[in-house]
Design a protein around this motif. Sequence first.
Motif, short mmCIF file in Angstrom:
data_model
loop_
_atom_site.label_atom_id
_atom_site.label_comp_id
_atom_site.label_asym_id
_atom_site.label_seq_id
_atom_site.Cartn_x
_atom_site.Cartn_y
_atom_site.Cartn_z
N GLY A 1 0.80 -1.21 0.00
CA GLY A 1 0.00 0.00 0.00
C GLY A 1 0.84 1.26 0.00
N THR A 2 2.00 1.22 -0.68
CA THR A 2 2.93 2.34 -0.64
C THR A 2 3.44 2.62 -2.05
N ASP A 3 3.43 3.90 -2.43
CA ASP A 3 3.99 4.31 -3.72
C ASP A 3 5.50 4.31 -3.59
N LEU A 4 6.15 3.42 -4.31
CA LEU A 4 7.60 3.27 -4.22
C LEU A 4 8.31 3.59 -5.53
N ASP A 5 7.62 4.24 -6.45
CA ASP A 5 8.24 4.51 -7.74
C ASP A 5 9.53 5.31 -7.59
N TRP A 6 9.54 6.26 -6.66
CA TRP A 6 10.76 7.06 -6.41
C TRP A 6 11.91 6.16 -5.98
N PHE A 7 11.60 5.12 -5.20
CA PHE A 7 12.64 4.23 -4.69
C PHE A 7 13.19 3.36 -5.82
N TRP A 8 12.32 2.74 -6.63
CA TRP A 8 12.80 1.91 -7.74
C TRP A 8 13.61 2.75 -8.71
N ARG A 9 13.10 3.96 -9.01
CA ARG A 9 13.79 4.81 -9.97
C ARG A 9 15.21 5.13 -9.48
N GLY A 10 15.34 5.57 -8.24
CA GLY A 10 16.63 6.00 -7.73
C GLY A 10 17.62 4.86 -7.54
N TRP A 11 17.17 3.78 -6.92
CA TRP A 11 18.08 2.68 -6.60
C TRP A 11 18.36 1.78 -7.79
N PHE A 12 17.37 1.57 -8.68
CA PHE A 12 17.50 0.55 -9.72
C PHE A 12 17.77 1.13 -11.11
N TYR A 13 17.36 2.37 -11.36
CA TYR A 13 17.49 2.92 -12.71
C TYR A 13 18.57 4.01 -12.80
N THR A 14 19.20 4.38 -11.69
CA THR A 14 20.25 5.39 -11.73
C THR A 14 21.47 4.88 -10.96
N THR A 15 22.54 5.63 -11.04
CA THR A 15 23.72 5.36 -10.21
C THR A 15 23.87 6.44 -9.15
N ASP A 16 22.80 7.17 -8.86
CA ASP A 16 22.84 8.14 -7.78
C ASP A 16 23.14 7.45 -6.46
N ALA A 17 23.66 8.22 -5.53
CA ALA A 17 23.97 7.69 -4.20
C ALA A 17 23.28 8.54 -3.14
N VAL A 18 23.18 7.98 -1.94
CA VAL A 18 22.68 8.75 -0.80
C VAL A 18 23.85 9.53 -0.21
N ASP A 19 23.71 10.84 -0.17
CA ASP A 19 24.66 11.69 0.55
C ASP A 19 23.89 12.91 1.05
N VAL A 20 23.40 12.81 2.26
CA VAL A 20 22.65 13.91 2.87
C VAL A 20 23.59 14.67 3.78
N SER A 21 23.64 15.99 3.59
CA SER A 21 24.52 16.84 4.38
C SER A 21 23.70 17.71 5.33
N VAL A 22 24.14 17.80 6.59
CA VAL A 22 23.56 18.75 7.55
C VAL A 22 24.32 20.06 7.35
N ASP A 23 23.65 21.03 6.71
CA ASP A 23 24.33 22.27 6.32
C ASP A 23 24.31 23.35 7.40
N GLY A 24 23.28 23.38 8.20
CA GLY A 24 23.20 24.43 9.21
C GLY A 24 22.03 24.22 10.13
N ILE A 25 22.10 24.86 11.28
CA ILE A 25 21.04 24.74 12.27
C ILE A 25 20.86 26.09 12.94
N THR A 26 19.61 26.49 13.05
CA THR A 26 19.27 27.76 13.72
C THR A 26 18.34 27.45 14.87
N GLU A 27 18.69 27.97 16.05
CA GLU A 27 17.90 27.70 17.24
C GLU A 27 16.96 28.87 17.52
N TYR A 28 15.73 28.54 17.79
CA TYR A 28 14.73 29.53 18.16
C TYR A 28 14.11 29.12 19.50
N THR A 29 13.86 30.09 20.33
CA THR A 29 13.00 29.85 21.49
C THR A 29 11.84 30.80 21.40
#
Length: 791
Positions: free
Chosen positions: A560-588
Amino acid sequence: MIRLPIGLAALCLSASVLAAPPFDDKFRQLDELLPTPGAVRTASGAPGHAYWQQRADYQMRATLDENKRSLTGSGSITYHNNSPDTLKYLWLQLDENIYKPDSAARKTATLPSRDAWQARGGDGVKFDAMRNLFEGNNFEGGFNIRNVRDSGGRPLKYTINGTMMRIDLPQPLKSGAKVSFSLDWHYNINEQKILGGRSGYEKFDDKNDLFEIALWFPRMAAYYDVYGWQHKQFLGAGEFTLEFGDYDVQITVPSDHIVASTGELQNPGQVLTATQRERLRQARTAKKPVLIVTQAEAEAAEKGRATSTKTWHFKARNVRDFAFASSRKFIWDAQGIKSGPNEVMAMSYYPKEGNPLWERYSTHAIIHTIEQYSKYSFDYPYPTAISVNGPVGGMEYPMISFNGPRPVKDKKTGELTYSKRTKYGLIGVIIHEVGHNYFPMIVNSDERQWTWMDEGINSFVQSLAQEAWEEDWDEMRGHPRSIVPYMRTQNQVPIMTNSESLLQFGNNAYAKPAAALNVLRETILGRELFDFAFKEYAERWKFKRPTPADFFRTMEDASGTDLDWFWRGWFYTTDAVDVSVDGITEYTMSSKDPEVEKAWQRARKQEEPISVTDQRNKGMERRVDRFPELKDFYNEHDDFTVTNKDRNKFNETVAGLEDWEKNLLKEGKHFYLVDFSNKGGLVTPLIVELELKSGKKVIERIPAEVWRYSPKKVTKLFITDEPVVGLTQDPYWETADIDVSNNAWPAKPTPSRLELFKTNRDAGGNLMRDFNTKLAPPKAAGQKDEAPKAE
């Protein structure tokens, strides 16, 4: 730190949308890539009401000539045309033709490039590689086909094209009809350790041979709705897709040989002793493996050489192939188990050179595989499951597999030991090859076209079975972190690449799809949804031929889940996972209370660094110190002094707040806007670990759809009860992120070591042998090694 007025939080969430780069829809559907569903293969991924597949039944005789190391065969094939099409000719696979000197496989064989030699520290071609090419060009291999006749004995016209053979039918074979024909053939068996391949013989120092025989007869090529005839040439990598059928096979071998085979033995009274038959009977209900042929009995057989023959008769129902092994060297053990309602004999065949490893682990590994694979797919349907130790490192056929690892003999002591790698390599390869009975021997995917559908899916289930073997199994294929080095490289092609065109076969066809399915199970769907969908796929397509689209669609349909994005990325491309934490701003949350807010502002001001000038001027005499009368109101009050006007404004503001706003002010929440960028191109869920001031850690799991509006950069709001002192994206390395150095705030250093001593090139070797090595006395400082003594 920034104070956040009420209402600003919602605005911050859309900031990344407003600043989004040119749109790249990572979540578009796969409609342009997948075939249009219909009555044969439905949009849900299930076989449709018009699904069909062909069938081929075989009756054959094979004679093994041990002295000439050759095989002679004859038999008949009955081909059932269940397709809606009329067929004018039939195609058969002659995979042994790969050993003909003029085969495409031989002519297109290449050696590693000079750059590759140098990268591995060498300056020339390895001897084994040259020997393989030399021997291959001098080996008279391949099928010698003769006497192709119809059921009435009349010759049939045929044409051989490399590893394929076309038989022209005298009359077109209409839909629903069947045709029978017979063939005679002969071929020389290759020495596997020299020429490689998925079958062959091994010669031992005791002058005996061990034969593992597969691809030994002309096999019907597959004909199906998606591809028509699958007659792509066999070049060595893309394996097989075949039709199911019943086999009736008689195998003639020297009378002192033991034969392991696909199917059930039909004539035990003619080929087994009374003692062996009694041991087999006991094994059916035994709690541990029972020796049918002991090591002492096998060693005794090695010393002779029979001049007579015996014929072993086997039958197998609803299988897609047939293989066997034969040798007088075989030790044989067996244990009966149940898989659902089915009675199964798990059996292992191995020479003495395989002990003590094989008698301890092989049959246990077979039983474990059936137990674990059945849990995730279906009950094992066949009467036997066999593991044979021989020259083939690892290869699967229905009910039988060929597996290679053995102990090694110490040249000095003669002691048999094995490394940790050998032990777990043996257990792992047996799990893998026996597991192939499920994928693709029963879930019958087209291996010639898509290797990942059998190797990748099977490697994934193998990893689940290995996890159930013992807790501390070293991580192998299937764990996302193990695929990271490959996904960092540029030497890749998509998983959805034809089997013969893969650049890194093991990584592309085995490890990456296994890791992808692990990510899908553990991170995206969760085990409950994934396991239900995966089992549904196996049940839908057992004894049928699924395509990649059928797998993709079934997993989506049942989860019951749309996984087209997953098949496309993992199976049809050579893209890789590389998520970067670029910055953080604190609010109170700003309370609007001037007593609180101005005190907060004063504290922030006091936290600012003191300038060098002010530091050096500290203590100097000032004019106002000499003339105090110059001080007034502004020397006693600063910008952070609370006025009555401030208090009146606050009272008016509070009076106008709604109840939810008053509650939010009282709770004192902390707000953090975190900037993430997708540097690898492959969208993925965010798994964010927040470390709070108290030391508590919390995990926020955010679906991959967070990237749907902006696939390169997103900003996410996190709300906590106390200050955040640290943040890590993908803390458990579950997404195959190729660069974890940019995954944390504050950034964490990457640990490494400086080596003072020379590299130990024998690291990870045979610990069992090394543990018992005689301890040498320590050398005095400066003492040199003695020169080796002449022997």
